[in-house]
Motif scaffolding. Structure first.
Motif, short mmCIF file in Angstrom:
data_model
loop_
_atom_site.label_atom_id
_atom_site.label_comp_id
_atom_site.label_asym_id
_atom_site.label_seq_id
_atom_site.Cartn_x
_atom_site.Cartn_y
_atom_site.Cartn_z
N GLY A 41 0.80 -1.22 0.00
CA GLY A 41 0.00 0.00 0.00
C GLY A 41 0.83 1.27 0.00
N MET A 42 2.15 1.14 0.09
CA MET A 42 3.02 2.32 0.13
C MET A 42 2.99 3.04 -1.21
SD MET A 42 7.17 2.58 0.78
CE MET A 42 7.18 0.88 1.18
N ILE A 43 2.76 4.36 -1.17
CA ILE A 43 2.73 5.14 -2.40
C ILE A 43 4.17 5.40 -2.85
CG2 ILE A 43 2.14 7.38 -3.41
CD1 ILE A 43 -0.42 7.32 -1.85
N ILE A 44 4.46 5.03 -4.09
CA ILE A 44 5.79 5.20 -4.68
C ILE A 44 5.80 6.44 -5.56
CG2 ILE A 44 7.53 4.18 -6.18
CD1 ILE A 44 7.21 2.75 -3.46
N CYS A 45 4.81 6.59 -6.41
CA CYS A 45 4.69 7.76 -7.28
C CYS A 45 3.62 8.67 -6.69
CB CYS A 45 4.33 7.33 -8.70
SG CYS A 45 4.05 8.71 -9.83
N ARG A 46 4.07 9.75 -6.07
CA ARG A 46 3.13 10.66 -5.41
C ARG A 46 2.29 11.45 -6.40
NH1 ARG A 46 6.98 13.85 -1.53
NH2 ARG A 46 8.32 13.59 -3.32
N CYS A 47 2.86 11.81 -7.53
CA CYS A 47 2.11 12.61 -8.52
C CYS A 47 0.90 11.85 -9.06
CB CYS A 47 3.01 13.01 -9.68
SG CYS A 47 4.39 14.07 -9.24
N LEU A 62 3.69 15.57 -12.59
CA LEU A 62 4.36 16.87 -12.68
C LEU A 62 5.87 16.78 -12.54
CD1 LEU A 62 1.96 19.27 -10.77
CD2 LEU A 62 2.47 19.22 -13.21
N CYS A 63 6.36 15.86 -11.72
CA CYS A 63 7.82 15.77 -11.51
C CYS A 63 8.52 14.99 -12.62
CB CYS A 63 8.13 15.16 -10.16
SG CYS A 63 8.03 13.37 -10.11
N GLN A 64 7.75 14.34 -13.50
CA GLN A 64 8.31 13.55 -14.60
C GLN A 64 9.31 12.50 -14.12
OE1 GLN A 64 7.47 13.88 -18.24
NE2 GLN A 64 5.76 14.42 -16.93
N GLY A 65 9.03 11.89 -12.98
CA GLY A 65 9.87 10.81 -12.47
C GLY A 65 11.08 11.24 -11.68
N GLN A 66 11.21 12.52 -11.41
CA GLN A 66 12.37 13.01 -10.66
C GLN A 66 12.42 12.44 -9.24
OE1 GLN A 66 14.82 14.96 -12.13
NE2 GLN A 66 13.63 14.51 -13.95
N THR A 67 11.25 12.13 -8.67
CA THR A 67 11.24 11.62 -7.30
C THR A 67 11.02 10.11 -7.21
OG1 THR A 67 8.87 12.11 -7.09
CG2 THR A 67 10.40 13.79 -6.33
N CYS A 68 10.44 9.49 -8.22
CA CYS A 68 10.08 8.09 -8.07
C CYS A 68 10.72 7.12 -9.05
CB CYS A 68 8.56 7.93 -8.15
SG CYS A 68 7.89 8.34 -9.77
N LYS A 82 13.73 6.04 -9.68
CA LYS A 82 14.68 5.08 -9.11
C LYS A 82 13.97 4.03 -8.26
CE LYS A 82 18.70 8.09 -9.11
NZ LYS A 82 19.68 8.80 -8.31
N LEU A 83 12.94 4.46 -7.53
CA LEU A 83 12.16 3.51 -6.72
C LEU A 83 11.42 2.52 -7.61
CD1 LEU A 83 10.66 6.01 -4.13
CD2 LEU A 83 12.45 4.33 -3.71
N LEU A 119 11.73 -8.95 -11.05
CA LEU A 119 12.26 -9.76 -12.15
C LEU A 119 13.49 -10.56 -11.75
CD1 LEU A 119 11.94 -7.22 -15.11
CD2 LEU A 119 10.53 -9.24 -14.67
N GLY A 120 14.09 -10.19 -10.61
CA GLY A 120 15.28 -10.89 -10.15
C GLY A 120 16.52 -10.55 -10.96
N VAL A 121 16.59 -9.30 -11.43
CA VAL A 121 17.75 -8.85 -12.21
C VAL A 121 18.29 -7.57 -11.57
CG1 VAL A 121 16.89 -9.82 -14.38
CG2 VAL A 121 16.35 -7.46 -13.81
N PRO A 122 19.56 -7.23 -11.82
CA PRO A 122 20.07 -5.96 -11.31
C PRO A 122 19.40 -4.78 -12.03
CG PRO A 122 21.84 -7.27 -12.32
CD PRO A 122 20.57 -8.03 -12.48
N GLY A 123 19.24 -3.68 -11.33
CA GLY A 123 18.61 -2.50 -11.91
C GLY A 123 19.32 -1.98 -13.13
N SER A 124 20.62 -2.23 -13.21
CA SER A 124 21.41 -1.76 -14.36
C SER A 124 21.00 -2.45 -15.66
CB SER A 124 22.89 -1.96 -14.10
OG SER A 124 23.17 -3.33 -13.90
N GLU A 125 20.32 -3.59 -15.57
CA GLU A 125 19.88 -4.30 -16.77
C GLU A 125 18.60 -3.73 -17.35
OE1 GLU A 125 19.87 -8.50 -16.99
OE2 GLU A 125 21.69 -8.71 -15.79
N LEU A 126 17.90 -2.92 -16.58
CA LEU A 126 16.66 -2.32 -17.07
C LEU A 126 16.97 -1.08 -17.89
CD1 LEU A 126 14.29 -2.50 -13.98
CD2 LEU A 126 14.21 -3.90 -16.02
N GLU A 127 16.33 -0.98 -19.03
CA GLU A 127 16.51 0.20 -19.87
C GLU A 127 15.72 1.35 -19.24
OE1 GLU A 127 15.41 1.32 -24.40
OE2 GLU A 127 16.23 -0.67 -24.02
N PRO A 128 16.33 2.52 -19.07
CA PRO A 128 15.61 3.63 -18.44
C PRO A 128 14.49 4.15 -19.35
CG PRO A 128 17.75 4.36 -19.20
CD PRO A 128 17.70 2.88 -19.42
#
Length: 108
Positions: free
Chosen positions: A21-27, A59-65, A67-68, A77-86
């Protein structure tokens, strides 16, 4: 990257967690559980998550969320974050009153 593009790979079924239930993207008011559920529903890239849930599109265009969100997707997915395309990054937006535009026209 090969692990992410192999859509036949089984990542297991969605199991709810106490912190879903934790909000990740506040916008856009997107919760951790919604992101986790989207991954288990087949949204495996940041672009798919963004289009499906609208997280990182406020509004923040992902500036706050962003990375989360990326961390949650990578963890599911069980992969390192570096494998995900931004996802595509854009500048933060700000509302502008119409009188600002009107003043610019009058000045010319």
């Amino acid at each position: 990257m090969a692990k992410i593009t192999d859509r036949s790979r089984d990542i297991g079924e969605f199991v709810p967690r106490p912190d879903d239930g934790m909000i990740i993207c506040r916008c856009e008011e997107v919760t951790k559980g919604e992101i986790r559920r989207a991954v288990h529903d087949g949204m495996w890239t940041m672009a798919e998550i963004r289009r499906y849930l609208r997280c990182t599109m406020g509004l923040c265009q992902g500036q706050t969320c962003s990375k989360l969100v990326k961390g949650i997707v990578a963890s599911e997915l069980g992969v390192p974050g570096s494998e995900l395309e931004p996802a595509t990054s854009r500048s933060p937006m700000r509302p502008v009153e119409m009188r600002v535009f009107a003043n610019e026209v009058e000045a010319k």
